[in-house]
Design a protein around this motif. Structure first.
Motif, PDB file in Angstrom:
ATOM      1  N   CYS A 167     -19.316  -2.083  98.373  1.00  0.00           N
ATOM      2  CA  CYS A 167     -18.653  -1.193  97.444  1.00  0.00           C
ATOM      3  C   CYS A 167     -19.395   0.145  97.566  1.00  0.00           C
ATOM      4  O   CYS A 167     -20.798   0.303  97.674  1.00  0.00           O
ATOM      5  N   ASN A 218     -20.249   2.318  95.472  1.00  0.00           N
ATOM      6  CA  ASN A 218     -20.799   2.354  93.952  1.00  0.00           C
ATOM      7  C   ASN A 218     -22.048   1.453  94.332  1.00  0.00           C
ATOM      8  O   ASN A 218     -22.834   1.530  93.094  1.00  0.00           O
ATOM      9  N   ILE A 219     -22.354   0.721  95.180  1.00  0.00           N
ATOM     10  CA  ILE A 219     -23.667  -0.060  95.378  1.00  0.00           C
ATOM     11  C   ILE A 219     -24.232   0.198  96.416  1.00  0.00           C
ATOM     12  O   ILE A 219     -25.470  -0.006  96.393  1.00  0.00           O
ATOM     13  N   GLY A 267     -24.069   0.028  91.080  1.00  0.00           N
ATOM     14  CA  GLY A 267     -22.894  -0.673  90.501  1.00  0.00           C
ATOM     15  C   GLY A 267     -22.338  -0.176  89.391  1.00  0.00           C
ATOM     16  O   GLY A 267     -23.336   0.343  88.303  1.00  0.00           O
ATOM     17  N   CYS A 268     -21.178  -0.609  88.674  1.00  0.00           N
ATOM     18  CA  CYS A 268     -20.958  -0.288  87.446  1.00  0.00           C
ATOM     19  C   CYS A 268     -21.473  -1.148  86.406  1.00  0.00           C
ATOM     20  O   CYS A 268     -21.906  -2.484  86.804  1.00  0.00           O
ATOM     21  N   TYR A 276     -21.339  -3.007  84.160  1.00  0.00           N
ATOM     22  CA  TYR A 276     -20.534  -4.454  83.859  1.00  0.00           C
ATOM     23  C   TYR A 276     -20.275  -5.334  84.795  1.00  0.00           C
ATOM     24  O   TYR A 276     -19.762  -6.632  84.686  1.00  0.00           O
ATOM     25  N   CYS A 277     -20.493  -4.731  85.995  1.00  0.00           N
ATOM     26  CA  CYS A 277     -20.083  -5.348  87.321  1.00  0.00           C
ATOM     27  C   CYS A 277     -20.822  -6.741  87.615  1.00  0.00           C
ATOM     28  O   CYS A 277     -22.147  -6.583  87.867  1.00  0.00           O
ATOM     29  N   ASN A 324     -19.717  -9.265  90.433  1.00  0.00           N
ATOM     30  CA  ASN A 324     -18.491  -9.978  91.289  1.00  0.00           C
ATOM     31  C   ASN A 324     -18.682 -11.312  91.081  1.00  0.00           C
ATOM     32  O   ASN A 324     -17.366 -11.942  91.472  1.00  0.00           O
ATOM     33  N   HIS A 349     -15.508  -6.677  95.284  1.00  0.00           N
ATOM     34  CA  HIS A 349     -15.916  -5.309  95.862  1.00  0.00           C
ATOM     35  C   HIS A 349     -14.723  -4.516  96.237  1.00  0.00           C
ATOM     36  O   HIS A 349     -13.763  -4.576  95.481  1.00  0.00           O
ATOM     37  N   THR A 350     -14.985  -3.603  97.265  1.00  0.00           N
ATOM     38  CA  THR A 350     -13.947  -2.538  97.561  1.00  0.00           C
ATOM     39  C   THR A 350     -13.537  -2.742  98.768  1.00  0.00           C
ATOM     40  O   THR A 350     -14.053  -2.589  99.759  1.00  0.00           O
ATOM     41  N   ARG A 395     -11.193   0.978  94.652  1.00  0.00           N
ATOM     42  CA  ARG A 395     -11.426   2.141  93.890  1.00  0.00           C
ATOM     43  C   ARG A 395     -10.875   3.406  94.374  1.00  0.00           C
ATOM     44  O   ARG A 395     -10.288   3.414  95.356  1.00  0.00           O
ATOM     45  N   ARG A 409     -19.438   4.417  86.807  1.00  0.00           N
ATOM     46  CA  ARG A 409     -18.137   4.105  87.572  1.00  0.00           C
ATOM     47  C   ARG A 409     -18.637   4.608  88.871  1.00  0.00           C
ATOM     48  O   ARG A 409     -17.919   4.557  89.916  1.00  0.00           O
TER      49      ARG A 409
HETATM   50  S1  SF4 Z   1     -16.850  -3.120  89.285  1.00  0.00           S
HETATM   51 FE1  SF4 Z   1     -15.955  -2.864  91.267  1.00  0.00          FE
HETATM   52  S2  SF4 Z   1     -16.458  -0.545  91.714  1.00  0.00           S
HETATM   53 FE2  SF4 Z   1     -17.931  -1.174  90.138  1.00  0.00          FE
HETATM   54  S3  SF4 Z   1     -19.688  -1.772  91.323  1.00  0.00           S
HETATM   55 FE3  SF4 Z   1     -18.574  -3.476  91.016  1.00  0.00          FE
HETATM   56  S4  SF4 Z   1     -17.142  -3.851  92.833  1.00  0.00           S
HETATM   57 FE4  SF4 Z   1     -18.198  -1.671  92.581  1.00  0.00          FE
END
Ligand code: SF4
Length: 328
Positions: free
Chosen positions: A49, A51-52, A60-61, A63-64, A66, A107-108, A138, A178
């Motif tokens: 991702c 964002n990672i 990452g977010c 709350y994330c 996976n 992930h993305t 995303r 985010r």
């Molecule tokens: S929630 Fe989605 S966008 Fe956010 S860090 Fe996790 S995989 Fe990436």
């Protein structure tokens, strides 16, 4: 929470809204024939991702996790063909399933050059008898050449692209790390239109710092964008996340069931009745999910939503037309 416009009686709702919302299973019945059941086989393409991995951010977010995405088959290092085989077998044996969608959830799933993505999607689609493809991603990770590629698949398959938005409030998106704002979501939706695939957005109600009013504003923001589908989650605390640390330290209070039910009903009311509801609630407590614990399971919660809509004489879309006419 309530606007000044009275709800429509349930009796005027089309048959697809028998439960009060237009569910994915109703959509499938309309699209592929009455009673048809389509199961999404969750696949992990091994992508990361932005964002990672540092492309957009790291960590990452907040709350994330996976791991909390409830897959029956995913394990690291397994080929897509193995995941497809085991996933299809799982749904066939447990539910007698016959029709499947390849669902790239973790992930993305557009975060790679288009040529690599073609290989990934082809590998999965050729390993099973799929009628469709569902790509979770995303809004800041869909360059035009990737959208062109997805458009190609949409000529042969039922294709959904799911964009994580979660909140229309940039303040919340920043607070949850985010790595994108609402503008990126608007841009992705605009560039995704009229390409033959269906667009789904994810919303999370109950993120840190959000009031019910803010959550409903997010719902209103996406309601007017001509989307095909939506996934609505409550914010839940997954093990090992930054949100879990905040929850343990007393800095985050998960949304109560009564609060979520209230804002969920209001969200359904403002969504147009032809928007397919892919989900109505997030994950419940288990090995990977710590909170909230509402003391009931997912099935009982959905029954409660249905009862609440009936009790109020309302349904999905009951306020959508009124809002549209006010706006015009
Ligand atoms: S929630 Fe989605 S966008 Fe956010 S860090 Fe996790 S995989 Fe990436």
């Amino acid at each position: 929470m309530q606007g000044g416009v009275g709800p429509l009686p349930v009796a005027t709702a089309p048959a697809r809204l028998a439960r009060g919302w237009y569910s994915f299973s109703e959509y499938v019945s309309e699209r592929f024939g009455p009673g048809t059941k389509v199961y999404k086989v969750t696949l992990d393409a091994g992508l990361t991702c932005p964002n990672i991995d540092g492309t957009v951010g790291r960590g990452g977010c907040t709350y994330c996790s996976n791991r909390s995405f409830s897959p029956p088959v995913r394990e690291p290092g397994r080929s897509l063909a193995e995941q497809v085989r085991d996933g299809i077998r799982f749904y066939r044996e447990r539910y007698g399933a016959e029709k499947f969608i390849a669902y790239f959830q973790a992930h993305t799933n557009t975060h790679a050059p288009a040529a690599r993505l073609r290989g990934v999607y082809d590998e999965a689609l050729s390993a099973g008898d799929f009628l469709g493809l569902d790509i979770g991603t995303r809004p800041d990770s869909v360059p035009d050449d990737v959208l062109d590629l997805i458009e190609e698949y949409a000529r042969r398959y039922e294709v959904w692209v799911e964009y994580g938005l979660q909140s229309a409030h940039d303040r919340t998106l920043a607070a949850t790390n985010r790595g994108h704002g609402f503008a990126e979501f608007e841009d992705a939706v605009r560039r995704s239109r009229n390409r033959g695939f269906r667009i789904c957005a994810h919303l999370i109600h109950g993120l840190p710092g959000e009031t019910q009013g803010m959550m409903l504003e997010s719902a209103r923001a996406v309601a007017g964008m001509g989307l095909d589908g939506i996934k609505i989650h409550h914010a839940y605390v997954a093990r090992g996340t930054a949100l879990a640390a905040d929850w343990r330290a007393g800095r985050y209070r998960p949304i109560e069931m009564s609060e979520y039910l209230e804002v969920l009903v209001a969200t359904l009311e403002v969504l147009p009745e032809d928007v397919v509801i892919h989900r109505l609630v997030g994950e419940f407590p288990g090995a990977e999910v710590l909170a909230p614990d509402w003391g009931i399971g997912k099935g009982a919660f959905l029954a409660r939503v249905e009862r609440e809509l009936a009790r109020r004489g309302t349904r999905q879309g009951a306020r959508a037309a009124a809002l549209a006419s006010i706006a015009s």
